[in-house]
Structures are given as structure tokens and as C-alpha cells.
Design an enzyme around this catalytic site. Structure first.
Site, PDB file in Angstrom:
ATOM      1  N   CYS A 132       1.868   0.560   4.951  1.00 21.30           N
ATOM      2  CA  CYS A 132       1.717   1.499   3.830  1.00 21.30           C
ATOM      3  C   CYS A 132       1.668   2.945   4.324  1.00 21.30           C
ATOM      4  CB  CYS A 132       0.445   1.160   3.045  1.00 21.30           C
ATOM      5  SG  CYS A 132       0.130   2.300   1.678  1.00 21.30           S
ATOM      6  N   CYS A 135      -0.835   5.252   2.502  1.00 26.11           N
ATOM      7  CA  CYS A 135      -2.238   4.981   2.833  1.00 26.11           C
ATOM      8  C   CYS A 135      -2.582   5.520   4.224  1.00 26.11           C
ATOM      9  CB  CYS A 135      -2.544   3.479   2.843  1.00 26.11           C
ATOM     10  SG  CYS A 135      -1.813   2.530   1.529  1.00 26.11           S
ATOM     11  N   ASP A 136      -1.694   5.318   5.193  1.00 27.34           N
ATOM     12  CA  ASP A 136      -2.048   5.548   6.593  1.00 27.34           C
ATOM     13  C   ASP A 136      -1.281   6.688   7.268  1.00 27.34           C
ATOM     14  OD1 ASP A 136      -3.804   3.388   6.453  1.00 27.34           O
ATOM     15  OD2 ASP A 136      -2.218   1.955   6.922  1.00 27.34           O
TER      16      ASP A 136
END
Ligand code: NAP
Length: 303
Positions: A132, A135-136
Site C-alpha cells: 500500500c 499507507c507506507d
């Protein structure tokens, strides 16, 4: 007895809940993690009609959730442990032990990212490897990241990461991208994105953290090591059908077969969104599936 039970609060499930509740049915919506499903991994949704401001996936999911709540349905954040589905009986068993009898069910569990299944992938997950980018991605600010895959997800991820990272490699097994032309052209015109074509990752390297990827050239068989701090795997998705295995007809690709009413092989059980065998996996399709499924679920519940 409940009229409609919906499993999964992504765009398909939230839309189904909105339509079913607005249509006068009693509705419960179950979600294991968070609302939005796969769209929360999208940094910009620019092809959903009416959303010309291109909200990020979180924002769009929040808008869907708020809209559904206006019709009285809020997701219950709990895991569904078991589903018992037949033409005559439908039961949902929650991890709390509660059993819910319902007239109809809408399966909207979506899909999960497909792993590559190569050495180092499990060991270095969250230590440089991620599924992701939104997200990261921030962990790799100013550093080097690689995206594996050539589809819409991979290229969207590369474009997102190019704004944070010093350098972004896109590793693809062919020399032609699968992604839509608008995304592909944008990536090709981005200075710090470099394509590594005809290449397949064979191993993720690194002790505690990812340090590189061993690649095999698909044309020459030559092995090489690409140094990278981050690797974002975007090689497709797997429909989340664990709960219905053996109970419902699946397509050869593992997704759920439906008719044009979104009804599955079991009467009164519907499927919507990425879990369904669909020609196009887009938010607009998931929402449309949810609307159709809810409309026919209401009708099925009346019979
Ligand atoms: P996808 O379209 O299935 O693409 C997967 C990519 O990974 C392909 O390029 C494929 O290569 C490659 N791949 C598959 N298995 C591999 C392996 N074992 N090793 C190396 N490479 C491998 O998946 P996706 O990009 O996640 O998209 C899923 C769906 O969501 C699509 O329908 C897409 O259009 C949609 N989506 C849309 C948007 C948007 O509209 N903005 C954004 C994200 C996703 P090949 O090309 O050689 O098969």
C-alpha cells in the site's frame, strides 16, 4: 428476521446499504477493518463522476460512509466468522458468537493484494516491503522506492511515490504497461520514474530491512540486483471468497459469478464490487453493483 445483511463496507457495500435502507429494508452492514476497502489505498480518485476535485480514497470513503449514515446505516466493525448460505436459509455468525438470520445477503468483501510468493517477501514485509503506497509511502521520503507491476495500481502508486521519493523504479515483466494510457503517459513523463521492463523479481534481499531486489530478465535470463529502500507490490488482487468457498459458484479466476441482478448461484445471495466476476474494477462499477444488488435483494426479500 433481517431483510438485508451486507458484508464489507467498501464502495459496493456502502452503496448497497444506502440503497437498501432508502428502499425501506432493515439492513445491517458488517466490516472487519475500516470503511472504503481498496479505495483507501488510492491517493486520488479522478474518474468518479461528480468528484472533479479528485478526493483521495480516504476522503471518498468518508463521504460514502456519511451518506449511508444519513439513511440510518452505520457499519458494525466486527469480523464475520462463518456464513451458512442456501436457497432456504441464510445465517451470519459473527466472531462474538452472535448468529443473525437474514432473508438476503450481499457479499461485498472485495479483494486483497496478490503476493508475489518469492523469498524475502514475508520476512521483509513492513521492513521495506508494502502492498500500500498511500499507507507506507511516507516512510520512503527522499529515498528510493520500487513498484512491482504494470497495471493501474502500480502506475498510480509510482506517480504517488514520485512526489515523495528521490527515485522510483517500476519493475514490470513485459515491455508494455497494462495501465490505462492516461496513467502510463503521466508516469513516462515523470522525471524520477524509471521503468525496468522485462524483469521479474526473484528474491527480496536484506537482513533486517530491504536493501535490494534480485531480478531476472525475462528475455535474456540474466540476473541482476536493483538496490532499493522500498518495494511496493502491485501485481493484482485476489477476491476475498474464503467465507463462501464450497457454497457459491465461483468463476475460474476465483471471483463470484452473478447474473445481471448481481444474484449468485444461491437464491437471495448477491455479490457486488471487486469480489464479483466483473469486466471493470473501478469505484463506479462497485457502486453500481451495490445499487443493483440492493434493489434486487429488497425484491427477493419480499417473495
Ligand atoms: P491488474 O490490472 O491485474 O495488473 C496487475 C499487474 O501485475 C499486471 O501488469 C501484471 O502483468 C503484473 N503481474 C501479475 N502477476 C505478476 C507476477 N507474478 N509477477 C510480476 N508481475 C505480475 O491489477 P491492478 O493494477 O491491481 O488493478 C486491479 C483492478 O483495479 C484493475 O481492473 C484496474 O483497472 C483497477 N484499478 C483502477 C484504478 C484507476 O482507475 N485509477 C486504480 C487502481 C486499480 P501483465 O500486465 O504482464 O499481466
Amino acid at each position: 428476521m433481517l431483510d438485508v445483511a451486507i458484508i464489507g463496507a467498501g464502495p459496493a457495500g456502502l452503496t448497497a446499504a444506502l440503497y437498501a435502507a432508502r428502499g425501506g429494508a432493515s439492513v445491517r452492514l458488517f466490516e472487519e477493518l475500516f470503511p472504503g476497502g481498496q479505495i483507501v489505498k488510492t491517493h486520488r480518485v479522478e474518474n468518479y463522476p461528480g468528484m472533479s476535485d479528485g478526493p483521495d480514497g480516504y476522503e471518498l470513503a468518508a463521504r460514502f460512509e456519511k451518506h449511508t449514515a444519513q439513511f440510518g446505516v452505520t457499519a458494525e466493525y466486527t469480523a464475520v466468522k462463518q456464513l451458512i448460505l442456501s436457497d432456504s436459509q441464510k445465517e451470519i455468525i459473527l466472531s462474538s458468537g452472535e448468529t443473525i438470520e437474514t432473508k438476503t445477503v450481499i457479499l461485498a468483501m472485495g479483494a486483497s493484494p496478490r503476493p508475489l510468493g518469492i523469498p524475502g517477501e514475508k520476512e521483509l514485509l513492513n521492513h521495506g516491503i508494502s502492498y500500500c503506497a498511500t499507507c507506507d509511502g511516507a516512510f520512503f521520503r527522499g529515498r528510493t522506492a520500487s513498484v512491482i507491476g504494470g497495471g493501474d495500481t502500480a502506475i498510480s502508486d509510482a506517480l504517488y511515490l514520485s512526489k515523495l521519493c528521490k527515485k522510483v523504479y517500476v519493475i514490470h515483466r513485459r515491455d508494455e504497461l497494462r495501465a490505462s494510457a492516461i496513467l502510463a503517459d503521466a508516469a513516462k513523463n515523470t522525471e524520477n520514474i524509471e521503468f525496468v521492463f522485462n524483469s521479474i523479481p526473484e528474491e527480496f534481499l536484506g537482513e533486517k530491512n530491504l536493501s535490494g531486489i534480485r531480478l531476472r530478465n525475462t528475455k535474456t535470463g540474466e540476473l541482476s540486483v536493483l538496490e532499493t529502500d522500498g518495494a511496493f507490490i502491485a501485481v493484482g488482487i485476489i477476491p476475498r471468497t474464503d467465507l463462501v468457498q464450497g457454497q457459491i459458484k465461483l468463476a475460474p479466476n476465483g471471483s463470484i459469478e452473478t447474473d445481471e441482478h448481481m444474484e449468485t448461484s444461491v437464491k437471495g445471495v448477491f455479490a457486488a464490487g471487486d469480489i464479483r466476476n466483473t469486466p471493470l474494477r473501478q469505484v463506479v462499477m462497485a457502486c453500481a453493483d451495490g445499487a443493483v444488488a440492493a434493489s434486487y435483494a429488497i425484491e427477493a426479500g419480499r417473495q
